[in-house]
Design a protein around this motif. Structure first.
Motif, short mmCIF file in Angstrom:
data_model
loop_
_atom_site.label_atom_id
_atom_site.label_comp_id
_atom_site.label_asym_id
_atom_site.label_seq_id
_atom_site.Cartn_x
_atom_site.Cartn_y
_atom_site.Cartn_z
N LYS A 1 0.83 -1.20 0.00
CA LYS A 1 0.00 0.00 0.00
C LYS A 1 0.86 1.25 0.00
O LYS A 1 0.55 2.25 -0.67
CB LYS A 1 -0.93 -0.02 1.22
CG LYS A 1 -1.95 1.11 1.23
CD LYS A 1 -2.90 0.96 2.39
CE LYS A 1 -3.95 2.07 2.38
NZ LYS A 1 -4.92 1.93 3.50
N LYS A 2 1.98 1.22 0.75
CA LYS A 2 2.90 2.35 0.76
C LYS A 2 3.51 2.59 -0.62
O LYS A 2 3.86 3.72 -0.96
CB LYS A 2 4.02 2.10 1.77
CG LYS A 2 3.58 2.12 3.23
CD LYS A 2 4.76 1.83 4.13
CE LYS A 2 4.35 1.77 5.59
NZ LYS A 2 5.51 1.43 6.48
N ARG A 3 3.63 1.52 -1.39
CA ARG A 3 4.23 1.64 -2.73
C ARG A 3 3.20 1.98 -3.81
O ARG A 3 3.53 1.99 -4.99
CB ARG A 3 4.96 0.34 -3.08
CG ARG A 3 6.08 0.01 -2.10
CD ARG A 3 6.86 -1.22 -2.51
NE ARG A 3 7.84 -1.59 -1.48
CZ ARG A 3 8.80 -2.49 -1.64
NH1 ARG A 3 8.91 -3.15 -2.80
NH2 ARG A 3 9.64 -2.76 -0.66
N GLY A 4 1.98 2.24 -3.37
CA GLY A 4 0.98 2.73 -4.30
C GLY A 4 -0.03 1.72 -4.79
O GLY A 4 -0.93 2.07 -5.58
N PHE A 5 0.06 0.45 -4.39
CA PHE A 5 -0.89 -0.56 -4.84
C PHE A 5 -2.21 -0.42 -4.08
O PHE A 5 -2.24 -0.04 -2.89
CB PHE A 5 -0.32 -1.97 -4.62
CG PHE A 5 0.81 -2.31 -5.55
CD1 PHE A 5 0.55 -2.94 -6.77
CD2 PHE A 5 2.13 -2.03 -5.21
CE1 PHE A 5 1.60 -3.27 -7.62
CE2 PHE A 5 3.17 -2.35 -6.06
CZ PHE A 5 2.91 -2.96 -7.27
N ALA A 6 -3.29 -0.77 -4.76
CA ALA A 6 -4.60 -0.86 -4.10
C ALA A 6 -4.70 -2.24 -3.45
O ALA A 6 -4.36 -3.25 -4.07
CB ALA A 6 -5.71 -0.67 -5.13
N ILE A 7 -5.12 -2.29 -2.24
CA ILE A 7 -5.18 -3.55 -1.50
C ILE A 7 -6.62 -4.02 -1.39
O ILE A 7 -7.54 -3.24 -1.05
CB ILE A 7 -4.56 -3.38 -0.09
CG1 ILE A 7 -3.12 -2.89 -0.20
CG2 ILE A 7 -4.61 -4.71 0.66
CD1 ILE A 7 -2.19 -3.78 -0.98
N GLY A 8 -6.81 -5.31 -1.71
CA GLY A 8 -8.13 -5.92 -1.61
C GLY A 8 -8.23 -6.77 -0.35
O GLY A 8 -8.14 -6.26 0.77
N LYS A 9 -8.36 -8.06 -0.51
CA LYS A 9 -8.52 -8.97 0.63
C LYS A 9 -7.15 -9.30 1.23
O LYS A 9 -6.15 -9.43 0.51
CB LYS A 9 -9.20 -10.25 0.18
CG LYS A 9 -10.62 -10.03 -0.36
CD LYS A 9 -11.23 -11.33 -0.85
CE LYS A 9 -12.61 -11.11 -1.41
NZ LYS A 9 -13.21 -12.37 -1.91
N VAL A 10 -7.13 -9.50 2.53
CA VAL A 10 -5.90 -9.87 3.25
C VAL A 10 -6.25 -10.97 4.23
O VAL A 10 -7.21 -10.86 5.00
CB VAL A 10 -5.29 -8.67 4.01
CG1 VAL A 10 -4.03 -9.09 4.76
CG2 VAL A 10 -4.98 -7.53 3.06
N GLY A 11 -5.49 -12.06 4.22
CA GLY A 11 -5.77 -13.14 5.15
C GLY A 11 -4.95 -14.38 4.84
O GLY A 11 -3.95 -14.34 4.12
N ASN A 12 -5.43 -15.51 5.37
CA ASN A 12 -4.76 -16.79 5.12
C ASN A 12 -5.12 -17.32 3.74
O ASN A 12 -6.20 -17.04 3.20
CB ASN A 12 -5.15 -17.81 6.19
CG ASN A 12 -4.63 -17.42 7.57
OD1 ASN A 12 -3.54 -16.85 7.68
ND2 ASN A 12 -5.41 -17.72 8.61
#
Length: 206
Positions: A112-123
């Motif tokens: 996210k710091k590098r500019g990407f859009a973040i979707g789902k995060v998990g296992n």
């Protein structure tokens, strides 16, 4: 002295009985021909050397080299620079397939710091959980191979690429068992710059 002997000729030219002296000139014709052939060859070599000197000092060598360069096509680029999407145009789902807790969130925060859009995060889903050798897998639609995989792959060394049947533009990053960290921002930018440049086409010999 015999009456057949000419006056003043005696010794070996003295005619005795039926023996007559051979009055032949020395054979000089062969030597003359060899001398003429040698002179012709020498003149030919001198003329050839003169032409070569004129060609060198008169710029003939440069003109021939220029002609060869004209006939030999200049290596062209293999294609236009690859149009890569910006990180903000790529939505990344980050999944952890390792036993280390919190890894997916840490990587997602860095992306996210590098500019990407973040979707789902998990296992990671069961089919990938603790089953991803190497640093990770990039998973997305076939269209993702034409840009998003390249941009996201520059952030992570040795990530494998796989496609599935989804029709959405998001991309999954599944972290594998040997994952340690993302590439440094500098290394990632260098890799992206190299991807944006077209590779020159190989040139043949002229």
């Amino acid at each position: 002295m015999s009456m057949l002997t000419p006056p003043g000729m005696g010794g070996k030219y003295r005619i005795k009985g039926d023996a007559y002296p051979r009055m032949r000139r020395p054979r000089r014709r062969g030597r003359l021909i060899l001398a003429l052939v040698g002179a012709v060859l020498a003149l030919g070599l001198i003329g050839w050397g003169t032409i070569q000197l004129i060609d060198v000092f008169g710029g003939g060598g440069k003109s021939k080299a220029a002609a060869r360069q004209k006939d030999c096509p200049t290596p062209a680029a293999s294609g236009a620079p690859q149009a890569l999407p910006k990180p903000a145009q790529i939505t990344v789902n980050v999944y952890n397939a390792t036993p280390r807790a919190g890894l997916a969130k840490a990587v997602a925060d860095e992306l996210k710091k590098r500019g990407f859009a973040i979707g789902k995060v998990g296992n990671a889903p069961g089919e990938y959980d603790k089953k991803v050798p190497g640093n990770g897998v990039l998973l997305g639609a076939p269209a993702a191979t034409r840009g998003p995989f390249s941009v996201l792959g520059a952030q992570l060394k040795g990530a494998a690429q796989k496609t599935d049947t989804r029709n959405t533009p998001d991309v999954d990053l599944i972290l594998g068992t040997t994952f340690a960290d993302l590439n440094t921002p500098k290394d990632a930018d260098t890799a992206l710059a190299a991807l944006a440049k077209p590779a020159p086409a190989p040139s043949g010999k002229c």
